[in-house]
Design a protein around this motif. Structure first.
Motif, PDB file in Angstrom:
ATOM      1  N   SER A   1     -21.245  26.978 145.733  1.00  0.00           N
ATOM      2  CA  SER A   1     -20.381  25.923 146.263  1.00  0.00           C
ATOM      3  C   SER A   1     -19.586  26.452 147.444  1.00  0.00           C
ATOM      4  N   GLY A   2     -19.174  25.545 148.308  1.00  0.00           N
ATOM      5  CA  GLY A   2     -18.406  25.918 149.485  1.00  0.00           C
ATOM      6  C   GLY A   2     -18.904  25.186 150.714  1.00  0.00           C
ATOM      7  N   THR A   3     -18.648  25.775 151.881  1.00  0.00           N
ATOM      8  CA  THR A   3     -19.058  25.148 153.134  1.00  0.00           C
ATOM      9  C   THR A   3     -19.684  26.165 154.067  1.00  0.00           C
ATOM     10  N   GLY A   4     -20.654  25.691 154.848  1.00  0.00           N
ATOM     11  CA  GLY A   4     -21.277  26.521 155.868  1.00  0.00           C
ATOM     12  C   GLY A   4     -22.549  27.195 155.398  1.00  0.00           C
ATOM     13  N   ALA A   5     -22.947  28.207 156.166  1.00  0.00           N
ATOM     14  CA  ALA A   5     -24.198  28.915 155.922  1.00  0.00           C
ATOM     15  C   ALA A   5     -23.978  30.122 155.012  1.00  0.00           C
TER      16      ALA A   5
ATOM     17  N   THR B   1     -24.915  24.639 154.251  1.00  0.00           N
ATOM     18  CA  THR B   1     -25.826  24.172 155.295  1.00  0.00           C
ATOM     19  C   THR B   1     -27.077  25.020 155.457  1.00  0.00           C
ATOM     20  N   GLU B   2     -27.011  26.314 155.147  1.00  0.00           N
ATOM     21  CA  GLU B   2     -28.166  27.192 155.316  1.00  0.00           C
ATOM     22  C   GLU B   2     -28.225  28.217 154.194  1.00  0.00           C
ATOM     23  N   LEU B   3     -29.457  28.562 153.816  1.00  0.00           N
ATOM     24  CA  LEU B   3     -29.688  29.629 152.842  1.00  0.00           C
ATOM     25  C   LEU B   3     -30.258  30.813 153.612  1.00  0.00           C
ATOM     26  N   GLY B   4     -29.556  31.926 153.614  1.00  0.00           N
ATOM     27  CA  GLY B   4     -29.918  33.084 154.423  1.00  0.00           C
ATOM     28  C   GLY B   4     -31.201  33.780 154.009  1.00  0.00           C
ATOM     29  N   ASN B   5     -31.650  34.655 154.878  1.00  0.00           N
ATOM     30  CA  ASN B   5     -32.859  35.450 154.631  1.00  0.00           C
ATOM     31  C   ASN B   5     -32.703  36.281 153.353  1.00  0.00           C
ATOM     32  N   TYR B   6     -33.747  36.337 152.564  1.00  0.00           N
ATOM     33  CA  TYR B   6     -33.838  37.156 151.345  1.00  0.00           C
ATOM     34  C   TYR B   6     -32.831  36.765 150.260  1.00  0.00           C
ATOM     35  N   LEU B   7     -32.201  35.621 150.359  1.00  0.00           N
ATOM     36  CA  LEU B   7     -31.111  35.260 149.465  1.00  0.00           C
ATOM     37  C   LEU B   7     -31.494  35.304 147.981  1.00  0.00           C
ATOM     38  N   PHE B   8     -32.635  34.739 147.635  1.00  0.00           N
ATOM     39  CA  PHE B   8     -33.070  34.712 146.229  1.00  0.00           C
ATOM     40  C   PHE B   8     -34.376  35.486 146.059  1.00  0.00           C
ATOM     41  N   PHE B   9     -34.553  36.511 146.810  1.00  0.00           N
ATOM     42  CA  PHE B   9     -35.772  37.321 146.849  1.00  0.00           C
ATOM     43  C   PHE B   9     -36.117  37.859 145.462  1.00  0.00           C
ATOM     44  N   ALA B  10     -37.317  37.504 144.990  1.00  0.00           N
ATOM     45  CA  ALA B  10     -37.897  38.056 143.752  1.00  0.00           C
ATOM     46  C   ALA B  10     -36.999  37.900 142.525  1.00  0.00           C
ATOM     47  N   PHE B  11     -36.434  36.708 142.327  1.00  0.00           N
ATOM     48  CA  PHE B  11     -35.689  36.443 141.093  1.00  0.00           C
ATOM     49  C   PHE B  11     -36.733  36.208 139.997  1.00  0.00           C
ATOM     50  N   PRO B  12     -36.878  37.104 139.035  1.00  0.00           N
ATOM     51  CA  PRO B  12     -38.014  37.067 138.106  1.00  0.00           C
ATOM     52  C   PRO B  12     -38.026  35.913 137.111  1.00  0.00           C
ATOM     53  N   GLU B  13     -36.880  35.307 136.801  1.00  0.00           N
ATOM     54  CA  GLU B  13     -36.819  34.237 135.800  1.00  0.00           C
ATOM     55  C   GLU B  13     -36.547  32.860 136.392  1.00  0.00           C
ATOM     56  N   LEU B  14     -36.422  32.760 137.717  1.00  0.00           N
ATOM     57  CA  LEU B  14     -36.087  31.490 138.361  1.00  0.00           C
ATOM     58  C   LEU B  14     -37.221  30.476 138.192  1.00  0.00           C
ATOM     59  N   VAL B  15     -36.861  29.279 137.663  1.00  0.00           N
ATOM     60  CA  VAL B  15     -37.844  28.234 137.391  1.00  0.00           C
ATOM     61  C   VAL B  15     -37.600  26.981 138.238  1.00  0.00           C
TER      62      VAL B  15
END
Length: 192
Positions: A28-32, A59-73
């Motif tokens: 939550s929040g504002t911006g990138a 507004t933006e999700l940065g590079n590598y932000l959720f890189f290789a999250f093993p349980e993310l569905v």
């Protein structure tokens, strides 16, 4: 039911996150959200994250932000998100579904590369650019509809999507780059 936060923190100056005891990460929040300098640097408990909710204002999700999250569905993006950075969801092998922003403009290179459990993705008509290898290695992806307005199918965009059987390419596309559909052995139809 109110769930207990098991971890929390910040991503840059204006964005905070909480992780509850059921593996739901809320930004939550504002911006990138800034690019990460090293993989998973914002989230100490990334191995337990199953769902991500990005709230209005981001507004933006940065590079590598959720890189290789093993349980993310599952991922749910608010309509304020306009950009998904390079390798943002790279190698999230269990990711099965994502609700993209209706105002998304850019899907950067390798954004969903290696998300081998992703079966469908609805690219909104607001998207203007899709980077190289954006969906490469999404072995369970069955179909793709590229929105009108996209002018280029980038290199290796769907490479290794072995379950891909059909693709709809709009008339706005003027260029298909090298290996855009390499190793798509199941591809039976391309509609232009």
């Amino acid at each position: 039911m109110l769930l207990d936060a098991v971890a929390s923190g910040s991503c840059g100056d204006n964005i905070s996150w909480t992780l509850d005891n059921e593996g739901v990460l809320i930004l939550s929040g504002t911006g990138a959200v800034p690019d990460t300098q090293s993989y998973n640097s914002y989230f100490s408990n990334h191995n337990s994250i199953k769902k991500i909710v990005v709230e209005e204002g981001i507004t933006e999700l940065g590079n590598y932000l959720f890189f290789a999250f093993p349980e993310l569905v599952f991922v749910e993006l608010s309509d304020t998100v306009s950009r998904i950075g390079d390798s943002c969801f790279f190698n999230c092998k269990k990711l099965a579904a994502i609700e993209l922003s209706k105002n998304l403009c850019n899907i950067d290179s390798a954004a969903f590369c290696g998300c081998s459990n992703l079966t469908t993705i609805n690219i909104p008509s607001s998207v203007e650019t899709i980077g190289s290898s954006a969906f490469s290695g999404c072995a369970s992806l069955k179909s793709a509809v590229i929105p009108n307005g996209i002018t280029e199918i980038s290199g290796n965009m769907f490479g290794g999507c072995t379950s891909l059987t059909s693709v709809n390419i709009p008339t706005s596309v003027t260029s298909i780059k090298y290996a855009a559909f390499s190793e798509c052995a199941g591809l039976k139809s391309i509609h232009i």
